[in-house]
Design an enzyme around this catalytic site. Sequence first.
Site, mmCIF file in Angstrom:
data_model
loop_
_atom_site.group_PDB
_atom_site.id
_atom_site.type_symbol
_atom_site.label_atom_id
_atom_site.label_comp_id
_atom_site.label_asym_id
_atom_site.label_seq_id
_atom_site.Cartn_x
_atom_site.Cartn_y
_atom_site.Cartn_z
ATOM 1 N N SER A 13 58.149 36.161 -59.101
ATOM 2 C CA SER A 13 57.700 37.355 -58.292
ATOM 3 C C SER A 13 57.210 38.053 -59.397
ATOM 4 O O SER A 13 56.089 38.810 -59.052
ATOM 5 C CB SER A 13 58.991 37.798 -57.469
ATOM 6 N N ASN A 14 57.608 38.178 -60.620
ATOM 7 C CA ASN A 14 57.074 39.212 -61.505
ATOM 8 C C ASN A 14 55.933 38.872 -62.002
ATOM 9 O O ASN A 14 54.670 39.427 -62.058
ATOM 10 C CB ASN A 14 58.084 39.552 -62.715
ATOM 11 N N ARG A 64 66.172 24.529 -80.309
ATOM 12 C CA ARG A 64 65.571 25.652 -79.895
ATOM 13 C C ARG A 64 64.463 25.998 -80.682
ATOM 14 O O ARG A 64 63.378 26.650 -80.201
ATOM 15 C CB ARG A 64 66.563 26.967 -79.875
ATOM 16 N N LEU A 92 64.865 33.481 -77.128
ATOM 17 C CA LEU A 92 63.856 33.293 -78.376
ATOM 18 C C LEU A 92 64.520 33.148 -79.644
ATOM 19 O O LEU A 92 65.319 34.004 -79.996
ATOM 20 C CB LEU A 92 62.833 34.039 -78.151
ATOM 21 N N ASN A 106 59.473 42.309 -72.359
ATOM 22 C CA ASN A 106 60.382 41.511 -71.305
ATOM 23 C C ASN A 106 60.673 42.893 -70.143
ATOM 24 O O ASN A 106 60.509 44.016 -70.308
ATOM 25 C CB ASN A 106 61.659 41.424 -71.979
ATOM 26 N N HIS A 108 63.549 43.846 -67.316
ATOM 27 C CA HIS A 108 64.988 43.761 -67.137
ATOM 28 C C HIS A 108 65.455 44.545 -65.895
ATOM 29 O O HIS A 108 65.056 45.893 -65.695
ATOM 30 C CB HIS A 108 65.783 43.991 -68.504
ATOM 31 N N ASP A 144 68.054 41.785 -74.855
ATOM 32 C CA ASP A 144 67.872 43.208 -74.190
ATOM 33 C C ASP A 144 67.919 44.312 -74.873
ATOM 34 O O ASP A 144 68.605 45.456 -74.430
ATOM 35 C CB ASP A 144 68.762 43.249 -72.879
ATOM 36 N N GLU A 173 60.585 46.458 -60.555
ATOM 37 C CA GLU A 173 60.265 45.715 -61.659
ATOM 38 C C GLU A 173 58.632 45.292 -61.432
ATOM 39 O O GLU A 173 57.668 45.483 -62.530
ATOM 40 C CB GLU A 173 60.960 44.575 -61.775
HETATM 41 C C1 GRF Z 1 63.984 39.319 -62.518
HETATM 42 O O1 GRF Z 1 64.745 40.288 -61.690
HETATM 43 C C2 GRF Z 1 63.981 39.669 -63.948
HETATM 44 O O2 GRF Z 1 63.938 40.955 -64.337
HETATM 45 C C3 GRF Z 1 65.027 38.816 -64.303
HETATM 46 O O3 GRF Z 1 65.117 37.671 -63.532
HETATM 47 C C4 GRF Z 1 64.224 37.971 -62.551
HETATM 48 C C5 GRF Z 1 63.190 36.999 -62.576
HETATM 49 O O4 GRF Z 1 62.709 36.987 -60.929
HETATM 50 N N1 GRF Z 1 65.152 38.579 -65.887
HETATM 51 P P1 GRF Z 1 60.980 36.538 -60.755
HETATM 52 O O5 GRF Z 1 61.245 35.155 -61.393
HETATM 53 O O6 GRF Z 1 60.144 37.303 -61.680
HETATM 54 O O7 GRF Z 1 61.076 36.594 -59.456
#
Ligand code: GRF
Length: 203
Positions: A13-14, A64, A92, A106, A108, A144, A173
């Site tokens: 979704s982000n 990794r 990472l 990132n 958070h 973080d 976000e």
């Molecule tokens: C978000 O809340 C992000 O901050 C966290 O995981 C979630 C990911 O959501 N790290 P999406 O995949 O962007 O919908």
Amino acid sequence: MKTVGVLISGRGSNLQALIDAQRAGTLGGAIAVVVSNVDGVPGLARARAARIPALCCPQAGRTREDHDRALVAVLREHDVDLVCLAGYMRLLSPVFLEAFSGRILNVHPSLLPAFPGRDAQRQAWEHGVKVSGATVHFVEAALDSGPIVLQEAVPVLDGDTPESLEARILEAEHRVYSRAISLYFSGSLRIAGRRVLGATPAG
Ligand code: GRF
């Protein structure tokens, strides 16, 4: 045109918010590639629907470091200027951090440094804080922990459940991430120790 590589692990979704900002002309750059460490996730479908190159870079059977070397190669092939983690649920390695030093963001779901790590929204709800929110920060080796670019606060209401709080934070976000990216590309950000300057109006 400045370019973004987005790393995801799931829903995306982000990522979708960044795609929408790009379409609206407010991202300050273009998403060149989306890479997931998990195959078949909705985020990959969102990228493809927007005609953005999208691929899975599987981690199974790789260290990794080897996985991160493969990721770096993909991002370099697509001439990525900035890497944005968007729900990328894997730490990472130094291999990756050195390749894109100072060029990884990132998002958070808490007001860092409160509630780092997984389930930040539930941690905040269980702790009983009255305000939580979203943070966009530069990525460093410790989880973080890097310099903070932008934060948006959201209230925690009496009637909230962890899920309703998560939904409110997610909206924040979505707003704050594209803004942070456009600030990054505008060249106005300056890092002074732990402080990122140029992200808020001078007081
Ligand atoms: C978000 O809340 C992000 O901050 C966290 O995981 C979630 C990911 O959501 N790290 P999406 O995949 O962007 O919908």
